[in-house]
Motif scaffolding. Structure first.
Motif, short mmCIF file in Angstrom:
data_model
loop_
_atom_site.label_atom_id
_atom_site.label_comp_id
_atom_site.label_asym_id
_atom_site.label_seq_id
_atom_site.Cartn_x
_atom_site.Cartn_y
_atom_site.Cartn_z
N ASP A 1 0.85 -1.18 0.00
CA ASP A 1 0.00 0.00 0.00
C ASP A 1 0.89 1.24 0.00
O ASP A 1 1.59 1.52 0.97
CB ASP A 1 -0.88 -0.02 1.25
CG ASP A 1 -1.81 1.19 1.33
OD1 ASP A 1 -1.66 2.13 0.51
OD2 ASP A 1 -2.68 1.20 2.22
N PRO A 2 0.89 2.01 -1.09
CA PRO A 2 1.81 3.15 -1.18
C PRO A 2 1.51 4.23 -0.14
O PRO A 2 2.42 4.92 0.32
CB PRO A 2 1.60 3.68 -2.60
CG PRO A 2 0.23 3.20 -2.98
CD PRO A 2 0.05 1.89 -2.30
N TYR A 3 0.24 4.39 0.25
CA TYR A 3 -0.10 5.41 1.24
C TYR A 3 0.41 5.02 2.63
O TYR A 3 0.86 5.88 3.39
CB TYR A 3 -1.61 5.63 1.26
CG TYR A 3 -2.14 6.15 -0.05
CD1 TYR A 3 -1.95 7.48 -0.43
CD2 TYR A 3 -2.83 5.31 -0.94
CE1 TYR A 3 -2.41 7.96 -1.64
CE2 TYR A 3 -3.30 5.78 -2.15
CZ TYR A 3 -3.09 7.11 -2.50
OH TYR A 3 -3.53 7.57 -3.70
N LEU A 4 0.33 3.73 2.94
CA LEU A 4 0.85 3.27 4.22
C LEU A 4 2.36 3.41 4.27
O LEU A 4 2.93 3.86 5.27
CB LEU A 4 0.46 1.80 4.45
CG LEU A 4 0.83 1.22 5.82
CD1 LEU A 4 0.06 1.93 6.92
CD2 LEU A 4 0.57 -0.28 5.85
N LEU A 5 3.03 3.05 3.17
CA LEU A 5 4.49 3.19 3.12
C LEU A 5 4.90 4.66 3.22
O LEU A 5 5.88 5.00 3.90
CB LEU A 5 5.03 2.59 1.82
CG LEU A 5 4.81 1.09 1.61
CD1 LEU A 5 5.35 0.65 0.26
CD2 LEU A 5 5.46 0.29 2.73
N LEU A 6 4.15 5.53 2.56
CA LEU A 6 4.45 6.96 2.62
C LEU A 6 4.29 7.48 4.05
O LEU A 6 5.14 8.23 4.55
CB LEU A 6 3.52 7.73 1.69
CG LEU A 6 3.63 9.26 1.71
CD1 LEU A 6 5.01 9.71 1.27
CD2 LEU A 6 2.54 9.90 0.85
N LEU B 1 6.78 9.46 9.09
CA LEU B 1 6.89 9.42 10.54
C LEU B 1 8.28 8.97 10.99
O LEU B 1 8.83 9.51 11.98
CB LEU B 1 5.82 8.48 11.12
CG LEU B 1 4.37 8.92 10.89
CD1 LEU B 1 3.41 7.93 11.52
CD2 LEU B 1 4.13 10.32 11.44
N ALA B 2 8.83 7.99 10.30
CA ALA B 2 10.19 7.54 10.66
C ALA B 2 11.20 8.66 10.43
O ALA B 2 12.13 8.85 11.23
CB ALA B 2 10.57 6.30 9.85
N THR B 3 11.02 9.41 9.34
CA THR B 3 11.93 10.53 9.06
C THR B 3 11.80 11.60 10.13
O THR B 3 12.80 12.18 10.59
CB THR B 3 11.62 11.13 7.68
OG1 THR B 3 11.83 10.12 6.68
CG2 THR B 3 12.52 12.31 7.39
N ALA B 4 10.58 11.88 10.57
CA ALA B 4 10.38 12.88 11.64
C ALA B 4 11.07 12.43 12.92
O ALA B 4 11.70 13.24 13.61
CB ALA B 4 8.89 13.09 11.88
N ALA B 5 10.97 11.14 13.23
CA ALA B 5 11.62 10.63 14.45
C ALA B 5 13.13 10.71 14.32
O ALA B 5 13.83 11.11 15.27
CB ALA B 5 11.19 9.19 14.70
N HIS B 6 13.68 10.34 13.15
CA HIS B 6 15.14 10.41 12.94
C HIS B 6 15.63 11.85 13.02
O HIS B 6 16.69 12.12 13.61
CB HIS B 6 15.51 9.81 11.58
CG HIS B 6 15.30 8.33 11.48
ND1 HIS B 6 15.59 7.47 12.51
CD2 HIS B 6 14.85 7.55 10.47
CE1 HIS B 6 15.32 6.23 12.15
NE2 HIS B 6 14.86 6.26 10.92
N THR B 7 14.89 12.77 12.43
CA THR B 7 15.28 14.18 12.45
C THR B 7 15.31 14.72 13.88
O THR B 7 16.26 15.39 14.30
CB THR B 7 14.32 15.01 11.59
OG1 THR B 7 14.33 14.51 10.25
CG2 THR B 7 14.72 16.48 11.59
N ALA B 8 14.24 14.44 14.62
CA ALA B 8 14.18 14.89 16.00
C ALA B 8 15.32 14.29 16.82
O ALA B 8 15.95 14.97 17.64
CB ALA B 8 12.83 14.53 16.61
#
Length: 447
Positions: A307-312, A317-324
């Motif tokens: 599901d492309p929307y789930l992957l997106l 969210l993972a990118t936001a966590a890594h950035t923080a």
């Protein structure tokens, strides 16, 4: 006014000070976090004072580990302390907050040193030797205002001793602490002093918060002191209010607490994201797609994991966590260097640390709120291992917080309770003023 009865399941903390111990703490922390995660939802719903949770912490030795390191080698360095608090918070944010306050309070005698008319005391050593969990706050509470709680007062009793009176609220740990570290105002001199109090004294009365949106197991409550004697040895130091009289090193105290609470919030978000991922993976479980099955052209039928929307969503969210995490780690490194500098810490370096802590608060708090909010949508949409969509909530309970639901609302509630008192606009203005004009934040021991 009532004082909760303490659990009998309390044991001395594990001994520290052996070099070989350093290698065991990641495993001990991970095992304890796994243990807390198993019944985190049930405990959150029950909302009881965290006596059992504190017993688990003591059995693992974490309160002793999370004290200021001293000459004896006991106590964790700053990076280790932050890592422990964050991992525990991923399993249970309330217990992470409780540990964060305990850790910073153990540093108070190091930050302040003995003030005029106070006795020198090694609070970290006493904390380890007594197997204590600390709670409290440096601020004495409002003074000269018609507010409840009205703050704390110390009346001299001769020989360096005092009598403590007053009432105030505390954000964490007071319902289960072994010792309270509290700031109070001397009635004769007006000085702000930091004192150590035994909450088991019959003149100390604790009232837990009956209802709280989040962080329900953090042990928050209001404490009243009715002429409680304070020995000279339990006066930890004085709190200078004039920024010209306070050292830059001492003013790391509020920054340390703010940064540890950032680790708590980030840990909660990381824990929520990991649990949501597990649910999504379970919903995608099943036999692998077979070429030609269900498609006239023989192509592979997409599975639920495509599901492309789930992957997106998970990518964002993972990118936001890594950035923080990156911003938080930079602030953690800076504060660790400041703690090592001690009396050599300069005003410029302290200002840089304050800016990095403010940036970490702003970025991590926003990320934690966004992650825990969007995860409520993801778990509602995650299909079970049959392919059908799972509805985790109802019209009356949209986030599945009722018994039997996944309880992801607790992550959002915990982050909300933790971050609500922090104004991102104030932090951003401080950062902007420093960046544009090189302005230093006011040197203060108050958060």
């Amino acid at each position: 006014m009532r004082t909760p009865k303490k659990s009998t399941r309390r044991t001395a903390s594990a001994p520290l000070g052996r070099p070989g111990d350093d290698a065991i703490w990641p495993r001990v922390t991970r095992e304890l976090a796994d243990d807390l995660a198993v019944d985190a939802l049930a405990r959150d719903r029950a909302g009881k004072a965290p006596f059992d949770e504190v017993a688990r912490l003591q059995e693992a030795g974490l309160p002793a580990l999370l004290t200021a390191p001293g000459p004896s080698g006991r106590g964790a360095d700053w990076h280790t302390a932050c890592g422990v608090v964050r991992e525990i918070s991923a399993a249970d944010g309330s217990i992470g907050e409780l540990l964060a306050h305990h850790c910073v309070l153990s540093w108070t005698s190091r930050f302040l040193g003995p003030g005029p008319g106070t006795a020198a005391t090694d609070l970290p050593a006493r904390t380890v030797d007594g197997a204590w969990l600390l709670a409290g706050a440096v601020e004495p509470g409002p003074a000269g205002l018609d507010l409840t709680p009205a703050g704390l007062d110390l009346t001299p009793a001769g020989g360096g001793a005092y009598v403590l009176d007053g009432r105030r609220a505390f954000a964490s740990g007071v319902t289960v602490a072994d010792r309270l570290v509290v700031g109070a105002r001397c009635t004769e001199t007006g000085d702000l002093l930091l004192v150590l109090v035994d909450p088991a004294h019959p003149a100390v009365f604790t009232e837990p918060y009956a209802e709280r949106v989040g962080q329900r197991l953090a042990g928050a409550g209001t404490v009243a002191f009715d002429r409680v004697p304070v020995a000279a040895a339990d006066v930890l130091g004085a709190l200078p209010t004039d920024e010209h009289a306070v050292s830059p090193y001492a003013t790391l105290a509020p920054l340390a607490l703010r940064l540890l609470l950032v680790h708590v919030g980030l840990g909660i978000a990381e824990g929520a994201l990991a649990e949501a991922r597990d649910i999504s993976r379970a919903g995608q479980a099943g036999p692998p797609p077979v070429a030609g099955a269900g498609r006239p052209d023989g192509a592979v039928e997409p599975g639920p994991g495509d599901d492309p929307y789930l992957l997106l969503a998970y990518g964002e969210l993972a990118t936001a966590a890594h950035t923080a995490a990156t911003v938080v780690e930079r602030a953690t490194d800076a504060l660790a260097h400041g703690l090592l500098a001690e009396g050599d810490l300069g005003v410029e370096e302290r200002a840089d640390i304050a800016v990095l802590v403010a940036a970490a608060e702003t970025v991590a708090n926003r990320a934690a709120m966004d992650i825990t909010t969007r995860i409520l949508e993801l778990v509602d949409q995650a299909p079970p291992p049959g392919g059908d969509r799972t509805v985790t909530g109802t019209a009356a309970d949209p986030h599945g917080s009722a018994p039997g639901g996944p309880g992801f609302d607790r992550f959002w509630r915990n982050v909300r309770a933790l971050t609500a008192p922090v104004s991102p606009d104030h932090r951003l203005r401080d950062i902007g003023d420093h960046y544009l004009h090189g302005t230093h934040a006011r040197l203060t021991l108050l958060a």
